[in-house]
Motif scaffolding. Structure first.
Motif, mmCIF file in Angstrom:
data_model
loop_
_atom_site.group_PDB
_atom_site.id
_atom_site.type_symbol
_atom_site.label_atom_id
_atom_site.label_comp_id
_atom_site.label_asym_id
_atom_site.label_seq_id
_atom_site.Cartn_x
_atom_site.Cartn_y
_atom_site.Cartn_z
ATOM 1 N N VAL A 52 16.432 108.522 35.686
ATOM 2 C CA VAL A 52 16.945 108.103 36.991
ATOM 3 C C VAL A 52 16.661 106.615 37.168
ATOM 4 N N VAL A 53 17.728 105.836 37.391
ATOM 5 C CA VAL A 53 17.565 104.389 37.525
ATOM 6 C C VAL A 53 17.991 103.871 38.894
ATOM 7 N N GLY A 54 18.587 104.732 39.724
ATOM 8 C CA GLY A 54 18.993 104.268 41.044
ATOM 9 C C GLY A 54 19.721 105.351 41.825
ATOM 10 N N PHE A 55 20.116 104.989 43.046
ATOM 11 C CA PHE A 55 20.817 105.926 43.933
ATOM 12 C C PHE A 55 21.944 105.174 44.633
ATOM 13 N N ARG A 56 23.008 105.934 44.965
ATOM 14 C CA ARG A 56 24.112 105.328 45.692
ATOM 15 C C ARG A 56 24.799 106.391 46.530
ATOM 16 N N GLU A 57 24.674 106.304 47.858
ATOM 17 C CA GLU A 57 25.373 107.185 48.798
ATOM 18 C C GLU A 57 25.200 108.664 48.443
ATOM 19 N N GLY A 58 23.938 109.071 48.314
ATOM 20 C CA GLY A 58 23.637 110.473 48.053
ATOM 21 C C GLY A 58 23.802 110.905 46.611
ATOM 22 N N THR A 59 24.141 109.985 45.741
ATOM 23 C CA THR A 59 24.312 110.287 44.319
ATOM 24 C C THR A 59 23.181 109.645 43.528
ATOM 25 N N SER A 60 22.606 110.390 42.586
ATOM 26 C CA SER A 60 21.581 109.845 41.696
ATOM 27 C C SER A 60 22.264 109.205 40.497
ATOM 28 N N LEU A 61 21.829 107.998 40.147
ATOM 29 C CA LEU A 61 22.386 107.277 39.005
ATOM 30 C C LEU A 61 21.435 107.423 37.824
ATOM 31 N N LEU A 62 21.939 107.978 36.738
ATOM 32 C CA LEU A 62 21.141 108.201 35.542
ATOM 33 C C LEU A 62 21.686 107.359 34.399
ATOM 34 N N MET A 63 20.792 106.976 33.490
ATOM 35 C CA MET A 63 21.214 106.326 32.251
ATOM 36 C C MET A 63 20.674 107.134 31.090
ATOM 37 N N PRO A 64 21.490 107.328 30.028
ATOM 38 C CA PRO A 64 21.103 108.236 28.946
ATOM 39 C C PRO A 64 20.063 107.639 28.014
ATOM 40 N N LEU A 65 19.159 108.470 27.536
ATOM 41 C CA LEU A 65 18.229 108.104 26.472
ATOM 42 C C LEU A 65 18.782 108.666 25.157
ATOM 43 N N GLY A 66 20.045 108.489 24.967
ATOM 44 C CA GLY A 66 20.750 109.015 23.811
ATOM 45 C C GLY A 66 22.220 108.695 23.952
ATOM 46 N N GLU A 67 23.061 109.431 23.249
ATOM 47 C CA GLU A 67 24.488 109.172 23.289
ATOM 48 C C GLU A 67 25.161 109.955 24.424
ATOM 49 N N LEU A 68 26.246 109.397 24.940
ATOM 50 C CA LEU A 68 27.005 110.043 26.012
ATOM 51 C C LEU A 68 28.020 111.057 25.475
ATOM 52 N N GLN A 69 28.131 111.119 24.154
ATOM 53 C CA GLN A 69 29.137 111.988 23.549
ATOM 54 C C GLN A 69 28.994 113.436 24.031
ATOM 55 N N GLY A 70 30.084 114.025 24.505
ATOM 56 C CA GLY A 70 30.091 115.430 24.903
ATOM 57 C C GLY A 70 29.858 115.677 26.378
ATOM 58 N N ILE A 71 29.410 114.673 27.122
ATOM 59 C CA ILE A 71 29.142 114.855 28.554
ATOM 60 C C ILE A 71 30.448 114.808 29.332
ATOM 61 N N TYR A 72 30.615 115.734 30.279
ATOM 62 C CA TYR A 72 31.823 115.768 31.099
ATOM 63 C C TYR A 72 31.454 116.211 32.512
ATOM 64 N N PRO A 73 32.319 116.009 33.506
ATOM 65 C CA PRO A 73 32.007 116.417 34.882
ATOM 66 C C PRO A 73 31.718 117.911 34.963
ATOM 67 N N GLY A 74 30.639 118.239 35.657
ATOM 68 C CA GLY A 74 30.232 119.623 35.795
ATOM 69 C C GLY A 74 29.082 120.029 34.904
ATOM 70 N N ASN A 75 28.684 119.175 33.948
ATOM 71 C CA ASN A 75 27.516 119.489 33.117
ATOM 72 C C ASN A 75 26.288 119.710 33.998
ATOM 73 N N PRO A 76 25.516 120.792 33.779
ATOM 74 C CA PRO A 76 24.289 120.996 34.557
ATOM 75 C C PRO A 76 23.246 119.925 34.245
ATOM 76 N N VAL A 77 22.514 119.516 35.276
ATOM 77 C CA VAL A 77 21.459 118.511 35.133
ATOM 78 C C VAL A 77 20.175 119.078 35.728
ATOM 79 N N VAL A 78 19.102 119.106 34.911
ATOM 80 C CA VAL A 78 17.829 119.697 35.337
ATOM 81 C C VAL A 78 16.753 118.614 35.361
ATOM 82 N N PRO A 79 16.186 118.300 36.525
ATOM 83 C CA PRO A 79 15.073 117.340 36.569
ATOM 84 C C PRO A 79 13.816 117.951 35.951
#
Length: 449
Positions: free
Chosen positions: A65-92
């Motif tokens: 987690v690197v920031g927030f914007r209007e109720g949305t959490s902004l994340l940056m990957p510690l790996g490749e973005l390949q395969g990620i699409y809208p709706g992927n589950p995210v677990v803190p």
């Protein structure tokens, strides 16, 4: 288990509570723009690691987690973005990044997240997990720098003497020998452990540095953290933090540690990428304000502590050999000294290409004897005098005997240059360097007298 007042047996209920599955708050990916991933439905703090579950992949994609914007959490990957699409589950995870540490780390080569990437994998047996982001030591609890640290490099030990716990910048353009100089310091310095961070380096240079500049002897007492230029910006950032955390762990155990980081400039560039991605405005030469806020937080973590020391050498890649560019200027103001490598010296086959007249160690006067200080100053004077008259000397316009100071400088210039030059495979102890300075001072003093 019974309640003391009523004697009711609660064992059955206790077991149910103990074995109950806790519901995990799961969010989902809504958008990916550039380097950032927009996630809704989670409550996570800055720096917390989250798992992005990607169907078809065994391991989740880790993101921070690197920031927030209007109720949305902004994340940056510690790996490749390949395969990620809208709706992927995210677990803190509820935790920030940690690195496994222990004596078995020696000889290991790790990636920017502290995972082994080849060779010795001893860190897998390390049980201690150490946080990557740590505050600098309390300034009032730091010991003072009082002890000389021999680096095995004559030009440094003689006129730019370094102390245990000092932080020094090596400022250089590309291709003037800073990696070779770092390798010499890693092999020959009088420390217990080396931690070497290769941040933003070309992939080819990592193995070259390990085999050619560091060597098997240097690697045996070192931990190498490599985050190459093809890695995401956040991994390059974390590589510098991981290396610093490993050095802090050994310092906390009373060790004298050498941290070598190549380079701080590429660390700053990685933070610029992160800052621009989350919407920071560009400031000086495109660097975002967070870059200049993060630099002291990283650099101040090294140095002395109540128990041990981290002596740190940071390379700064100066664009176009401009010593006043923003990162070089900011780093020079934070550190305890700077060593400048000049392209003109490298062109003359003068290695290490250290310009001793524009370099300075801010603690030298506190840790060396008055005799050492006087003779180092005399060497600088002779070198400066020669350089000022060099054009006249080279065209034959200077007549020997006209100026005693220039005469002395001409007489000893070759000896000084021969001393300041040093092959990479020729270590010199600090005592040998002092002996040469003493003999030079006596000889020069007699001639001068």
């Amino acid at each position: 288990m019974r309640m003391p007042e009523t004697g009711i047996d609660l064992t059955r209920w206790w077991d149910k509570v103990h074995n109950a599955k806790v519901l995990t708050v799961t969010g989902e990916v809504t958008k990916v723009v550039g380097l950032t991933i927009d996630v809704v439905g989670i409550e996570a703090s800055i720096g917390e690691i989250c798992h992005i579950l990607v169907p078809g992949q065994e391991k989740p994609v880790d993101a921070e987690v690197v920031g927030f914007r209007e109720g949305t959490s902004l994340l940056m990957p510690l790996g490749e973005l390949q395969g990620i699409y809208p709706g992927n589950p995210v677990v803190p995870t509820g935790q920030a990044l940690t690195v496994r540490v222990g004596d078995d780390l020696l000889g290991c080569i790790l990636d920017g997240l502290g995972r082994p990437i080849g060779g010795n994998t001893g860190n897998k047996s390390c049980k201690v997990k150490f946080p990557v982001n740590n505050p600098p030591p309390n300034p009032l609890n730091r010991q003072r720098i009082t002890e000389v640290l021999g680096t095995g490099v004559r030009a440094i030990d003689s006129v730019l003497t370094c102390g245990k716990g000092q932080r020094i910048g090596i400022f250089a353009g590309s291709g003037v020998g800073k990696s070779t100089l770092l390798g010499m310091i890693a092999r020959y310095s009088e420390v217990d452990i080396n931690v070497i961070a290769l941040i933003g380096e070309r992939g080819r240079e990592v193995l070259d540095f390990i085999e050619s500049d560091l060597g098997a002897e240097g690697l045996a007492r070192s931990v190498v953290v490599a985050a190459t230029s093809d890695q995401p910006a956040l991994i390059r950032l974390k590589g510098a933090m991981v290396a610093t955390a490993i050095a802090e762990y050994f310092r906390n155990r009373g060790k004298n540690v050498m941290l070598l980081m190549d380079s701080v400039t590429r660390f700053a560039m990685a933070q610029r990428e992160v800052g621009l991605a989350v919407g920071e405005p560009p400031a000086t030469k495109g660097y975002t304000p967070s870059v200049f806020a993060l630099l002291p937080k990283l650099l101040e973590r090294t140095g002395m502590s109540p128990r041990g020391s981290i002596t740190a050498f940071y390379t700064v890649l100066v664009d176009g050999d401009d010593m006043n560019e923003p990162i070089a200027d900011a780093v020079r103001g934070i550190l305890d000294g700077h060593i400048v490598l000049k392209r003109q010296l490298a062109a003359k086959n003068h290695y290490p290409a250290i310009d001793v007249l524009t370099s300075v160690s801010r603690v030298m006067s506190d840790i060396v004897t008055p005799e050492h200080m006087d003779r180092a100053a005399r060497l600088r004077d002779l070198l400066s005098t020669y350089q000022q008259a060099e054009d006249l000397i080279n065209i034959g316009a200077y007549n020997f005997g006209t100026n005693p100071s220039i005469d002395n400088a001409i007489r000893y210039y070759d000896d000084i240059i021969q001393f300041l030059r040093q092959p990479p495979n020729e270590p010199w102890s600090f005592s040998d360097t002092l002996a040469w300075l003493n003999s030079f001072g006596e000889k020069e003093g007699l001639e001068h007298g």
